[in-house]
Design a protein around this motif. Structure first.
Motif, PDB file in Angstrom:
ATOM      1  N   GLU A 103      11.372  -2.712   1.632  1.00  0.00           N
ATOM      2  CA  GLU A 103      10.142  -3.327   1.127  1.00  0.00           C
ATOM      3  C   GLU A 103       8.999  -3.207   2.136  1.00  0.00           C
ATOM      4  O   GLU A 103       7.854  -2.934   1.761  1.00  0.00           O
ATOM      5  N   VAL A 104       9.320  -3.410   3.416  1.00  0.00           N
ATOM      6  CA  VAL A 104       8.287  -3.296   4.450  1.00  0.00           C
ATOM      7  C   VAL A 104       7.739  -1.873   4.480  1.00  0.00           C
ATOM      8  O   VAL A 104       6.524  -1.646   4.554  1.00  0.00           O
ATOM      9  N   ARG A 105       8.627  -0.890   4.418  1.00  0.00           N
ATOM     10  CA  ARG A 105       8.191   0.513   4.452  1.00  0.00           C
ATOM     11  C   ARG A 105       7.368   0.858   3.225  1.00  0.00           C
ATOM     12  O   ARG A 105       6.383   1.602   3.314  1.00  0.00           O
ATOM     13  N   LEU A 106       7.765   0.331   2.075  1.00  0.00           N
ATOM     14  CA  LEU A 106       7.024   0.608   0.848  1.00  0.00           C
ATOM     15  C   LEU A 106       5.621   0.008   0.919  1.00  0.00           C
ATOM     16  O   LEU A 106       4.635   0.636   0.509  1.00  0.00           O
ATOM     17  N   ARG A 107       5.519  -1.204   1.482  1.00  0.00           N
ATOM     18  CA  ARG A 107       4.200  -1.830   1.591  1.00  0.00           C
ATOM     19  C   ARG A 107       3.327  -1.108   2.612  1.00  0.00           C
ATOM     20  O   ARG A 107       2.099  -1.066   2.485  1.00  0.00           O
ATOM     21  N   ALA A 108       3.946  -0.534   3.639  1.00  0.00           N
ATOM     22  CA  ALA A 108       3.183   0.285   4.591  1.00  0.00           C
ATOM     23  C   ALA A 108       2.605   1.519   3.899  1.00  0.00           C
ATOM     24  O   ALA A 108       1.460   1.920   4.151  1.00  0.00           O
ATOM     25  N   THR A 109       3.392   2.118   3.015  1.00  0.00           N
ATOM     26  CA  THR A 109       2.915   3.269   2.239  1.00  0.00           C
ATOM     27  C   THR A 109       1.762   2.857   1.327  1.00  0.00           C
ATOM     28  O   THR A 109       0.766   3.587   1.194  1.00  0.00           O
ATOM     29  N   ASP A 110       1.886   1.691   0.700  1.00  0.00           N
ATOM     30  CA  ASP A 110       0.816   1.198  -0.163  1.00  0.00           C
ATOM     31  C   ASP A 110      -0.476   0.968   0.634  1.00  0.00           C
ATOM     32  O   ASP A 110      -1.577   1.263   0.154  1.00  0.00           O
ATOM     33  N   ALA A 111      -0.321   0.427   1.848  1.00  0.00           N
ATOM     34  CA  ALA A 111      -1.494   0.185   2.688  1.00  0.00           C
ATOM     35  C   ALA A 111      -2.164   1.499   3.070  1.00  0.00           C
ATOM     36  O   ALA A 111      -3.393   1.619   3.063  1.00  0.00           O
ATOM     37  N   ARG A 112      -1.350   2.506   3.394  1.00  0.00           N
ATOM     38  CA  ARG A 112      -1.898   3.816   3.754  1.00  0.00           C
ATOM     39  C   ARG A 112      -2.623   4.425   2.557  1.00  0.00           C
ATOM     40  O   ARG A 112      -3.685   5.041   2.711  1.00  0.00           O
ATOM     41  N   ARG A 113      -2.080   4.239   1.354  1.00  0.00           N
ATOM     42  CA  ARG A 113      -2.727   4.766   0.151  1.00  0.00           C
ATOM     43  C   ARG A 113      -4.054   4.047  -0.105  1.00  0.00           C
ATOM     44  O   ARG A 113      -5.045   4.671  -0.490  1.00  0.00           O
ATOM     45  N   GLU A 114      -4.074   2.732   0.128  1.00  0.00           N
ATOM     46  CA  GLU A 114      -5.317   1.979  -0.046  1.00  0.00           C
ATOM     47  C   GLU A 114      -6.386   2.456   0.929  1.00  0.00           C
ATOM     48  O   GLU A 114      -7.559   2.577   0.567  1.00  0.00           O
ATOM     49  N   LEU A 115      -5.986   2.759   2.162  1.00  0.00           N
ATOM     50  CA  LEU A 115      -6.940   3.263   3.143  1.00  0.00           C
ATOM     51  C   LEU A 115      -7.498   4.612   2.715  1.00  0.00           C
ATOM     52  O   LEU A 115      -8.686   4.892   2.899  1.00  0.00           O
ATOM     53  N   ALA A 116      -6.653   5.457   2.133  1.00  0.00           N
ATOM     54  CA  ALA A 116      -7.086   6.795   1.735  1.00  0.00           C
ATOM     55  C   ALA A 116      -7.981   6.768   0.506  1.00  0.00           C
ATOM     56  O   ALA A 116      -8.995   7.476   0.449  1.00  0.00           O
ATOM     57  N   THR A 117      -7.627   5.944  -0.467  1.00  0.00           N
ATOM     58  CA  THR A 117      -8.304   6.015  -1.765  1.00  0.00           C
ATOM     59  C   THR A 117      -9.167   4.805  -2.084  1.00  0.00           C
ATOM     60  O   THR A 117      -9.981   4.854  -3.001  1.00  0.00           O
ATOM     61  N   GLY A 118      -8.984   3.716  -1.353  1.00  0.00           N
ATOM     62  CA  GLY A 118      -9.676   2.479  -1.692  1.00  0.00           C
ATOM     63  C   GLY A 118     -10.639   2.012  -0.631  1.00  0.00           C
ATOM     64  O   GLY A 118     -11.568   2.706  -0.262  1.00  0.00           O
ATOM     65  N   ASP A 119     -10.371   0.826  -0.098  1.00  0.00           N
ATOM     66  CA  ASP A 119     -11.288   0.170   0.820  1.00  0.00           C
ATOM     67  C   ASP A 119     -10.579  -0.139   2.134  1.00  0.00           C
ATOM     68  O   ASP A 119      -9.483  -0.697   2.137  1.00  0.00           O
ATOM     69  N   ALA A 120     -11.214   0.204   3.258  1.00  0.00           N
ATOM     70  CA  ALA A 120     -10.581  -0.001   4.570  1.00  0.00           C
ATOM     71  C   ALA A 120     -10.362  -1.479   4.865  1.00  0.00           C
ATOM     72  O   ALA A 120      -9.388  -1.848   5.539  1.00  0.00           O
ATOM     73  N   HIS A 121     -11.241  -2.346   4.376  1.00  0.00           N
ATOM     74  CA  HIS A 121     -11.087  -3.780   4.624  1.00  0.00           C
ATOM     75  C   HIS A 121      -9.860  -4.328   3.890  1.00  0.00           C
ATOM     76  O   HIS A 121      -9.115  -5.154   4.437  1.00  0.00           O
ATOM     77  N   GLN A 122      -9.649  -3.882   2.659  1.00  0.00           N
ATOM     78  CA  GLN A 122      -8.448  -4.307   1.931  1.00  0.00           C
ATOM     79  C   GLN A 122      -7.198  -3.710   2.556  1.00  0.00           C
ATOM     80  O   GLN A 122      -6.154  -4.376   2.665  1.00  0.00           O
ATOM     81  N   ALA A 123      -7.286  -2.466   2.988  1.00  0.00           N
ATOM     82  CA  ALA A 123      -6.146  -1.832   3.651  1.00  0.00           C
ATOM     83  C   ALA A 123      -5.785  -2.579   4.922  1.00  0.00           C
ATOM     84  O   ALA A 123      -4.594  -2.730   5.250  1.00  0.00           O
ATOM     85  N   ARG A 124      -6.781  -3.057   5.635  1.00  0.00           N
ATOM     86  CA  ARG A 124      -6.519  -3.799   6.874  1.00  0.00           C
ATOM     87  C   ARG A 124      -5.671  -5.042   6.600  1.00  0.00           C
ATOM     88  O   ARG A 124      -4.730  -5.333   7.344  1.00  0.00           O
TER      89      ARG A 124
END
Length: 472
Positions: A103-124
């Motif tokens: 689960e931790v690894r999956l959420r890290a992947t989700d965060a990386r995807r948010e940084l790439a395609t979404g908003d850096a503040h939300q990814a943070r």
């Protein structure tokens, strides 16, 4: 609230209850209270008594002592208890289940995807949560991944000092790992120093890592390509174009061994920059198209904006100013939407140059003056120098020699500590021409000489020997 299953009576205070001579292990001198609490929690969750967990190999008293944190069980005892509780040995011993780690690894992947395609503040925020769980579960690799992501978020939002601290923390977490595992964090730290205006130190970090990787005999190709592409930018800003081209060629030679498409796209961007400097704009445009298609497919928005930025620069170089403005405004829009303030400001400087060349002097001056409120010696020094240079040219165009000289000298003051040799040589030329035209010949000669001998001469970047090439 009471347990659903009544536990065995706890022993009275006094000497630790001893396991039976034939069936219980000897107490360890290194008790583990967290393990004991974990056993107690899992046992109660499953509605088991201490005796049910203990039998047939151990006593209820031994389980009671273990849960009290007064004994550390042997591996055999751990296996027995884990089987009784229906959990894996690693989960019982460490508190980490395969499910939790996944689960931790999956959420890290989700965060990386948010940084790439979404908003850096939300990814943070996502990376912060991943980091907290990784620390709690003692997952150093996942903690390092979260720190790397947080560093990238700080880079994107222009918080350069914070980015440096986060990347350094990532390197510290991976201190015992092989060097190629630390390369992404090291590259991030070098990039933050570059953006802050410390070009020489950025080169030092990247060149040292390249030499250490190559000296290892079996360097990781992806780590090398990441380093070679990262070192192109400081080389170019320092006027070391030959080294930049060499790094680009070495990166190209390693591409057949690279599987990460984002890294290949980054390499194409770096190669394009060296080709632009050599006047090979058609080849540069071809590399940028390849990079742009990859980034569009991967939905990496900030990198896509950088491609539009560089394509705008290519169009400006060949005089296609309308197309240049379109590309730069597209890049600026993407970066503003992503709240990538520093990058958006840097694109604005390039746009100011295009507006000046299109004859829209007032618009260019207003844009550049506003940008300088967000740039400075430790926050985009090279582009701040570029903005002052353009304001100097605009002042000359309207006959304001005093204002032009002031702007040129401001630009030199910013670029000199950064070590941007090529830009400083050009500024010395502009300032020398202005001084000569206004009758200050001796001052002009001094400025010309400074530009020629200190900044434009071969090898004047103060860099040491070039990094060695990777072994065959």
């Amino acid at each position: 609230m009471t347990d659903r299953a009544a536990p065995d009576p706890e022993p009275e205070p006094g000497p630790d209850p001893a396991p039976s001579p034939t069936s219980s292990p000897s107490p360890s001198p290194s008790p583990d209270p967290e393990l004991g609490e974990r056993v107690r929690r899992l046992r109660r969750e499953r509605g088991l008594t201490q005796r049910q967990v203990a039998e047939p190999n151990y006593t209820a008293g031994y389980i009671s002592t273990l849960e009290a944190g007064k004994v550390r069980p042997s591996e055999a005892a751990l296996r027995h208890i884990a089987a009784k509780l229906g959990v894996g040995l690693d989960e019982l011993a460490t508190g980490r289940s395969a499910r939790l780690v996944g689960e931790v690894r999956l959420r890290a992947t989700d965060a990386r995807r948010e940084l790439a395609t979404g908003d850096a503040h939300q990814a943070r925020a996502l990376f912060e949560a991943v980091r907290a769980d990784a620390v709690r579960l003692d997952l150093p690799d996942e903690e390092a991944a979260a720190l790397l992501g947080l560093g990238d978020c700080a880079l994107e939002t222009g918080d350069l000092q914070r980015a440096i601290e986060l990347f350094r923390s990532c390197e510290e977490v991976l201190a015992e790992a092989p060097l190629h595992h630390r390369v992404p964090a090291l590259r991030g730290r070098a990039t933050a120093h570059l953006l802050a205006g410390d070009l020489r130190y950025a080169c030092y970090l990247l060149e040292t890592a390249i030499d250490r990787l190559n000296a290892s005999g079996l360097p990781d190709p992806e780590a090398l390509v990441l380093l070679y592409t990262a070192v192109i930018a400081p080389y170019m800003d320092m006027g070391a174009h030959t080294r930049a081209a060499q790094a680009a060629n070495l990166a190209l030679s390693l591409v057949p061994r690279i599987e990460d498409p984002a890294l290949v796209a980054r390499m194409h961007r770096g190669v394009a920059r060296t080709l632009i400097a050599e006047g090979r704009t058609e080849e540069a445009a071809d590399h940028l198209v390849r990079a742009q298609e990859m980034y569009r497919r991967l939905q990496i928005r900030t990198e896509l904006a950088h491609c539009h930025w560089m394509r705008g620069y290519v169009h400006a170089q060949v005089g296609e100013l309308d197309r240049a403005e379109t590309e730069l405004r597209t890049a600026h829009t993407i970066l503003v939407e992503r709240r990538a303030e520093l990058f958006a400001t840097q694109v604005g400087v390039e746009l100011g140059d295009v507006l000046r060349r299109r004859g829209r002097a007032e618009e260019a001056a207003e844009l550049l003056t506003g940008l300088l409120e967000r740039l400075g010696p430790e926050h985009g020094a090279v582009h701040a120098g570029g903005a002052h240079r353009l304001l100097g040219l605009l002042a000359e165009d309207r006959g304001d020699d005093t204002g032009a000289e002031r702007s040129y000298r401001h630009a030199l003051d910013l670029l000199r500590p950064a070590g941007a040799a090529g830009d400083m040589a050009d500024l010395c030329r502009l300032l020398g021409d202005l001084l000569h035209r206004t009758g200050r010949t001796e001052e002009a000669i001094t400025v010309y000489r400074s530009g020629l001998t200190r900044y434009a001469a071969t090898g004047a970047t103060t860099l040491g020997p070039a990094p060695q090439e990777p072994p065959v």
